[in-house]
Structures are given as C-alpha cells and as structure tokens.
Enzyme design. Sequence first.
Site, mmCIF file in Angstrom:
data_model
loop_
_atom_site.group_PDB
_atom_site.id
_atom_site.type_symbol
_atom_site.label_atom_id
_atom_site.label_comp_id
_atom_site.label_asym_id
_atom_site.label_seq_id
_atom_site.Cartn_x
_atom_site.Cartn_y
_atom_site.Cartn_z
ATOM 1 N N HIS A 85 0.853 -1.183 0.000
ATOM 2 C CA HIS A 85 0.000 0.000 0.000
ATOM 3 C C HIS A 85 0.892 1.237 0.000
ATOM 4 C CE1 HIS A 85 0.995 0.198 4.249
ATOM 5 N NE2 HIS A 85 0.408 -0.964 4.479
ATOM 6 N N GLY A 118 8.766 0.844 8.642
ATOM 7 C CA GLY A 118 7.729 1.776 9.038
ATOM 8 C C GLY A 118 7.675 1.960 10.545
ATOM 9 N N SER A 144 -1.833 -3.652 5.843
ATOM 10 C CA SER A 144 -2.341 -4.703 4.965
ATOM 11 C C SER A 144 -3.536 -5.416 5.579
ATOM 12 C CB SER A 144 -1.225 -5.711 4.665
ATOM 13 O OG SER A 144 -0.175 -5.092 3.952
ATOM 14 N N HIS A 176 4.045 1.271 2.221
ATOM 15 C CA HIS A 176 5.204 0.551 1.691
ATOM 16 C C HIS A 176 5.906 1.364 0.607
ATOM 17 C CE1 HIS A 176 2.635 -2.964 3.037
ATOM 18 N NE2 HIS A 176 3.779 -3.217 3.644
#
Length: 287
Positions: free
Chosen positions: A34, A147, A186, A37
């Site tokens: 997404h 992240g 996700s 990322h």
Amino acid sequence: MQTLRLVSELRSAVDAWRRAGESIAFVPTMGNLHAGHLKLVNEARQKADRVVVSIFVNPTQFGPGEDFETYPRTEREDQEKLTGADTDVLFLPAVSEMYAADARTVVQVTGVSDDYCGASRPGHFNGVATVVCKLLNMVQPDVALFGLKDFQQLTVIRTMVRDLNMPVEIIGVDTIREASGLALSSRNGYLSAEEKLVAPELYQILCHARDAVLSRHQAYPEIEEQSLKLLREAGFHPDYFAICRSRDLTKARPEDRELVLLAAAKLGKTRLIDNIYFALPATADVI
C-alpha cells in the site's frame, strides 16, 4: 526491475553493484503493498544508488490460530507497484529458500520484545528478528527502512543490529494515514464497512492521551486506564495501552522526555496496532 527468487541470484546482483561502487537500500515487506510501503521504497531511492525490496510472508512470526494462511498475497499487483516505484530488485523467495528443513537457529532480542505485542503473540518477535537478520545477511545493504507504525518491531530490529554489530543503518519512516487518521495496514482489508468507520478512533484516543500527557495534569497510569476505557466504549477489545520511554519501551517515568504511546486492540476479528511518539518539553513534569 528484476524479480529474483534465489539467494544466489540476489547475491550476484548485489556483488555487481558493490564492484561498481554503488550503495544499496533495502525494504523488507510481506507484500500486499500500500502507500505506506511505497513511501518506504521512495525514501530508499533517496538514500542509495540501488533499491532492493523483499516480499516474504514469514511463517515463523505467525502463531497458532493467526492469519498466515489467509494473509493477503498480491504478487502481480505488488510487482507492478514496485516497477512504478523504480525498484531495482524484488526478492521473492519461497519458504524453502529462506529456511533449511532442519534449521535450528533463532534470533531472540530480550527485553524490548517481552511485553506488549511480544506478550500477546509469543514467539512473534523471535520470528521477526530471525527473518530480518537473515535478509540483512543476504542483501547486505547500507541502509534498511522500516515503518514506524510497528514501533516495537523497529525497536527490536534496531537493538538486534546494535548488539550484533551489523554494518547497516536502520531508518524509521513515518506512518501513512488515511484522511480519517487510520494507519495504513495490509490487515485493514479484514475490516467490515462498519468497522472501518470505528477503526480511526484508535488513533483519536492515542492523540487524546498524548494531549493529556503534554498537559501534565494526570499521572501516566491514570491516562492509560482512561484510554483503555475509551477503547472499550468505542467497541474495541483492547490488548494494551502503554506510555513508554521510546528508546527501550520501558514504562515512562516523570523524568523521561522521549516518549511513545503504544496501543493494540481488536475490532471484530482484526487486530490493529498504532502509536504516537513525541518529546516532552525540557521543563515538563508529571504528577
């Protein structure tokens, strides 16, 4: 973009770049990519000459009854997104390529992995640390990007890299959020339409707790209990809500200035995690 599935192929590509004097950035993922990322990939492109992204749904970080079998796998779509993001190599190994049938070595990072998600998901961070250690050994990057949404995971990885003297810089990248404040994940695809309306309240409650900390009018345990109560009232089943010292995730004390608020809660069948990290003003004190 090259898609490589064997460690030997990956090492050949990396060796050629090294001989040419090029630097390497690495972004490990489990796929179903997404915007969060892709932000990591874009940041990686700014940090090095070459970018490697891995997609590997790692079985050793899933516990019994978790979603290893149903975790979304979107290989073709992911390849298209990574090509558009100017990725040099996508490393897409099979489980048999990552783990020998009689593999016996596990990397355990004690302390920072013990509580919070580590307590709720026994063995999870052993699986994370082991697979990241293996991937870093395979890619041998100059920098690796993760992240900040998975703050405890990032802390585990930074600690492992420090303790094992691994020659790589670990960079944390800010969380991407929907307009509602919901952190991209996700697993958000598991949420029903109704749950998707409630899910942003996790971040709102974190923001409320941050403001309470900054106001200096409440003790930390009181803020934690109030936040857990708000989560329950919103329809969550909270796992934890903790005010921590950001460098080692121990419970924050009045003299600590660099803080992170960690939260995890289930909404229906979906487990959501989020955090906010910030610094207290130097003159701040807590009752």
